[in-house]
Write a protein that holds these residues in place. Structure first.
Motif, PDB file in Angstrom:
ATOM      1  N   VAL A 140     -21.696 -86.248 -19.932  1.00 54.79           N
ATOM      2  CA  VAL A 140     -22.129 -86.048 -21.321  1.00 54.79           C
ATOM      3  C   VAL A 140     -23.352 -86.917 -21.547  1.00 54.79           C
ATOM      4  O   VAL A 140     -23.284 -88.154 -21.441  1.00 54.79           O
ATOM      5  N   ARG A 141     -24.465 -86.279 -21.873  1.00 57.56           N
ATOM      6  CA  ARG A 141     -25.713 -86.995 -22.120  1.00 57.56           C
ATOM      7  C   ARG A 141     -26.010 -86.953 -23.632  1.00 57.56           C
ATOM      8  O   ARG A 141     -26.024 -85.870 -24.242  1.00 57.56           O
ATOM      9  N   ILE A 179     -22.614 -90.415 -20.053  1.00 50.93           N
ATOM     10  CA  ILE A 179     -21.215 -90.843 -20.110  1.00 50.93           C
ATOM     11  C   ILE A 179     -20.416 -89.913 -19.200  1.00 50.93           C
ATOM     12  O   ILE A 179     -20.477 -88.684 -19.358  1.00 50.93           O
ATOM     13  N   ARG A 180     -19.682 -90.487 -18.278  1.00 49.12           N
ATOM     14  CA  ARG A 180     -18.859 -89.692 -17.360  1.00 49.12           C
ATOM     15  C   ARG A 180     -17.465 -89.515 -17.958  1.00 49.12           C
ATOM     16  O   ARG A 180     -16.824 -90.481 -18.372  1.00 49.12           O
ATOM     17  N   ILE A 209     -24.026 -81.353 -22.032  1.00 50.85           N
ATOM     18  CA  ILE A 209     -22.864 -81.563 -21.168  1.00 50.85           C
ATOM     19  C   ILE A 209     -23.043 -80.738 -19.889  1.00 50.85           C
ATOM     20  O   ILE A 209     -23.315 -79.531 -19.944  1.00 50.85           O
ATOM     21  N   TYR A 210     -22.859 -81.413 -18.750  1.00 53.43           N
ATOM     22  CA  TYR A 210     -23.044 -80.789 -17.435  1.00 53.43           C
ATOM     23  C   TYR A 210     -21.740 -80.911 -16.641  1.00 53.43           C
ATOM     24  O   TYR A 210     -20.984 -81.892 -16.794  1.00 53.43           O
ATOM     25  N   MET A 216     -25.503 -76.960 -16.806  1.00 54.07           N
ATOM     26  CA  MET A 216     -25.342 -77.259 -18.230  1.00 54.07           C
ATOM     27  C   MET A 216     -24.326 -76.293 -18.846  1.00 54.07           C
ATOM     28  O   MET A 216     -24.457 -75.070 -18.739  1.00 54.07           O
ATOM     29  N   LEU A 217     -23.339 -76.878 -19.508  1.00 49.53           N
ATOM     30  CA  LEU A 217     -22.291 -76.077 -20.142  1.00 49.53           C
ATOM     31  C   LEU A 217     -22.557 -75.866 -21.637  1.00 49.53           C
ATOM     32  O   LEU A 217     -22.191 -74.827 -22.189  1.00 49.53           O
ATOM     33  N   ILE A 218     -23.159 -76.834 -22.271  1.00 46.50           N
ATOM     34  CA  ILE A 218     -23.441 -76.742 -23.703  1.00 46.50           C
ATOM     35  C   ILE A 218     -24.523 -77.744 -24.071  1.00 46.50           C
ATOM     36  O   ILE A 218     -24.632 -78.822 -23.458  1.00 46.50           O
TER      37      ILE A 218
END
Length: 238
Positions: A140-141, A179-180, A209-210, A216-218
């Motif tokens: 999560v970026r 953030i993992r 979010i990857y 990339m998922l969203i």
């Protein structure tokens, strides 16, 4: 006719004349006035026990809200309800000019990106839906969205009703921070909680979010949320 008979006749005539004078000389004719048939008005005498109505003023010390009835004939002037709200009767015209000037300056700052619009602060949580994945973890970026004004967030993952704090207080800047999020089988929940409102308005942030393959998922953002409001995500690991 002898002398005795003549005297007797004179005495009889004298006696009769005296009675006649007495009856007709002393009798008076009386004419009665016509009877008045109109009813005589009765004279009303006030009762000794009747008393004038007692007018009792309300005790405003015991009952401050007491007022005279609207229909009372003893009311003087109009009855107006009491209100603590400010009316236009005592507003300083200079205050209106000041308020309009402040509003104009605020709109100008917002239009130029120097101030966030705080009239649309969101007070409820934001749900960004469900994401299905086979990855063991997600990246999560997040970064600040708009002007950099000191937005802080807390990131937590929840699995089996047990929360785990991933970052306690992350200051959002112009660049992304990663953030993992490790995933367990089934349902996993991610919450990004706004710890404050930025110096220029509500808390804002942009996120991507990857999955573990870098796909990339969203990508989305939260905008002008209040302190304590959460951005929520549901991840299902298949």
């Amino acid at each position: 006719m002898n002398r005795k008979q003549f005297l007797l006749l004179v005495m009889i005539c004298f006696t009769v004349g005296s009675y006649a004078q007495n009856d007709f000389g002393t009798t008076k004719l009386k004419i009665k006035a016509p009877l008045n048939t109109a009813p005589v008005p009765k004279k009303v005498t006030p009762s000794a026990t009747a008393e004038a109505p007692v007018i009792k003023a309300p005790d405003i010390l015991k009952n401050p809200d007491a007022v005279m009835p609207l229909g009372s004939k003893y009311q003087i002037g109009e009855t107006k309800s009491f209100s603590m709200e400010q009316t236009n009767d005592f507003i300083n015209p200079g205050d209106r000019v000041r308020d309009k000037l402040n509003e104009s300056i605020s709109k100008s700052l917002i239009a130029n990106g120097l101030k966030e619009d705080d009239s649309y602060i969101r007070k409820t949580d934001v749900d960004f839906g469900v994401i299905r994945t086979k990855s063991n973890y997600l990246i999560v970026r997040i970064r600040d969205y708009g002007a950099i004004d000191g937005d802080l967030v807390k990131a937590s993952v929840i699995y089996d009703y047990k929360p785990t704090v991933l970052t306690n207080s992350l200051l959002l800047g112009p660049g992304f921070d990663d953030i993992r999020v490790n995933l367990n089988d089934g349902l996993n929940y991610l919450e990004l909680e706004a710890l404050n409102r930025g110096n220029l308005g509500g808390n804002t942030g942009n996120f991507e979010i990857y999955d573990q393959e870098g796909k990339m998922l969203i990508s989305n953002y939260w905008d002008n949320i209040d302190k304590g409001v959460k951005s929520k995500f549901t991840f299902i690991k298949e």
